[in-house]
Design an enzyme around this catalytic site. Structure first.
Site, short mmCIF file in Angstrom:
data_model
loop_
_atom_site.label_atom_id
_atom_site.label_comp_id
_atom_site.label_asym_id
_atom_site.label_seq_id
_atom_site.Cartn_x
_atom_site.Cartn_y
_atom_site.Cartn_z
N HIS A 162 40.65 38.07 37.80
CA HIS A 162 41.50 36.89 37.99
C HIS A 162 40.72 35.71 38.56
O HIS A 162 41.19 34.57 38.51
CB HIS A 162 42.72 37.23 38.87
CG HIS A 162 42.41 37.43 40.32
ND1 HIS A 162 42.26 38.67 40.89
CD2 HIS A 162 42.22 36.55 41.34
CE1 HIS A 162 42.01 38.55 42.18
NE2 HIS A 162 41.98 37.26 42.48
N ASP A 192 41.41 44.40 36.82
CA ASP A 192 40.96 43.23 37.59
C ASP A 192 39.48 43.28 37.95
O ASP A 192 39.10 43.00 39.09
CB ASP A 192 41.80 43.08 38.86
CG ASP A 192 41.85 41.64 39.36
OD1 ASP A 192 41.35 40.75 38.64
OD2 ASP A 192 42.37 41.41 40.46
N SER A 273 38.64 37.03 47.14
CA SER A 273 38.69 37.84 45.92
C SER A 273 37.31 38.01 45.32
O SER A 273 36.57 37.04 45.14
CB SER A 273 39.60 37.19 44.88
OG SER A 273 40.93 37.57 45.05
#
Length: 446
Positions: A162, A192, A273
């Site tokens: 993402h 992911d 992230s």
């Protein structure tokens, strides 16, 4: 749950937010932005952002009644970077120091050893900009920021999918602030994970890259110490610490469920992230991915989630070998789960069996309609796979994720012996053998 596909300047509201997010827009209105920190061209200040605490200067001290008590220096030689900015090097420290505990020394060394491996990733997207009446130009602007880490000495960088989704261009900034373009080698949106390849890196710089040391997530225990390194809110190479708070957590986005996540209370914020979660030895045990966010403000709540490194290893190896993740499938399309729920029957119902699929070769039966009465004739119901129960779609996907394309599996099914399985109560338990195919080769659900 917040959709993982969203990767924006401002964290989305929702009970769970991705750890990728904005840079330091929140610092702009405070006057506390360090001179060394670059200012990205981002949007307005989020109303929920809190200004970070900074050391007051003479100017700020005179304009504010609040003061910050700073501890006196405790050592003559501060920790600092080596002359070569690509490698951080600790000064010589004694085994025992009156100023540093053993736990502090361990954290310092873990940070110093792993920081060169962590990179900052910028997602650049093309957006239309009006240029006169009924005329638009396409411009590239930074859409979001995240973290990543050096995987090997070939210039491969691993991050969350993402973080780079929808990017027209990806930029990677190293520890010494040198920035390079990166090509997306491949990724898996369901899991992911994405792999990048640095482009245009000089050979001497490539040799200086420091890959992470991989650990294992298989033997993790709740309560053990962990450390997170990333670029939260644009604050480069931030270290936070905590413990493993839980194991085998699930993260659902409505259509996809990621299983086996590591839960931690180490602070994870937007921008983390793709960063690394380390054990107390400094080995990577996970990729920081998301946070629980009951307030909807996109801030750390003490409940963060990381992809376990053991599952990441296999995905990265496949991407580097094939340019994609080879997802094994039975070769079937599944019926909506409500059908079996209404009947109180655990399992998954086969809706379609495409021609040429592994399931067709094994003889699985699809759901059909009786040509005379028009009534629904249920197809095979999968209740087990390789001796493990399949009560729902999540169970089936979880077991298949552990398999590889080409593996042979034994599938337990219930097969109707009449037009209506549950009206008559007649069903035959069977076990069929299926050689798993690859998703994408056949238009199937699983």
């Amino acid at each position: 749950m917040t959709d993982r596909s969203e990767f924006e300047q401002r964290p989305r509201a929702g009970p769970l937010a991705l750890a990728a997010g904005t840079a330091v827009g929140l610092l702009l209105s405070t006057g506390l932005l360090p001179e060394a920190l670059p200012i990205p061209a981002l949007g307005p200040l989020p109303v929920h952002a809190e200004a970070p605490v900074a050391t007051p200067t003479a100017a700020t001290a005179s304009s504010s009644s609040a003061t910050i008590a700073l501890p006196p220096p405790t050592r003559d030689v501060p920790l600092q970077r080596n002359v070569d900015p690509m490698t951080m090097q600790l000064p010589e420290l004694p085994e025992a120091s009156p100023d540093l505990t053993a736990e502090e020394l361990r954290a310092i060394r873990i940070f110093a050893r792993n920081t060169p491996s962590v990179v900052n990733i910028t997602n650049i997207r093309q957006v239309p900009v009006q240029n006169g009446y009924m005329s638009f130009d396409m411009e590239r602007i930074p859409a979001g920021f995240g973290s990543g880490f050096v995987w090997d000495d070939q210039g491969h960088v691993v991050t969350n999918y993402h973080v780079i989704k929808g990017a027209a261009e990806v930029k990677v900034t190293l520890l010494d602030q040198s920035t390079f373009s990166a090509r997306v080698v491949g990724g898996d949106s369901d899991k992911d994970v994405a792999v990048l390849q640095l482009v245009g890196v000089p050979p001497d710089k490539l040799r200086q890259l420091q890959p992470v040391t991989l650990g294992s997530s298989a033997a993790l225990l709740v309560g053990q110490r962990v450390f997170a390194i990333g670029n939260p809110l644009g604050l480069e190479h931030t270290l936070t610490s905590g413990i493993v708070s839980g194991l085998n957590r699930e993260l659902s986005t409505g259509t996809v469920t990621i299983k086996g996540l590591v839960q931690t209370d180490a602070a994870i914020n937007p921008g983390n992230s793709g960063g690394i979660l380390l054990d107390s030895v400094g080995r990577v045990i996970g990729i920081n991915t998301a946070i629980a966010d009951p307030t909807g403000k996109g801030a750390s709540s003490g409940v963060g989630f990381a992809l376990p490194i053991d599952s990441v290893k296999g995905l990265v190896d496949q991407i580097l070998t094939y340019g994609r993740v080879l997802r094994p499938v039975l070769g079937i399309t599944l019926a909506p789960p409500q059908i079996l729920k209404q009947l109180g029957q655990p399992g998954v119902l086969v809706l379609e069996v495409p021609k040429g699929s592994p399931a067709e070769k094994a003889g699985l039966k699809p759901t059909t309609r009786d040509r005379f009465s028009g009534s629904l004739v249920l197809g095979d119901i999968i209740t087990g796979l390789d001796g493990r129960p399949v009560k729902n779609y999540s169970d089936l996907v979880g077991i298949l994720d552990e398999k590889r394309v080409g593996d042979t599996v034994k599938v337990d099914i219930l097969r109707s012996q009449t037009d209506n399985l549950f009206a008559s109560g007649a069903a035959r338990k069977m076990t069929v053998t299926i050689t798993l195919g690859e998703r994408g080769q056949v238009n199937v659900t699983e």
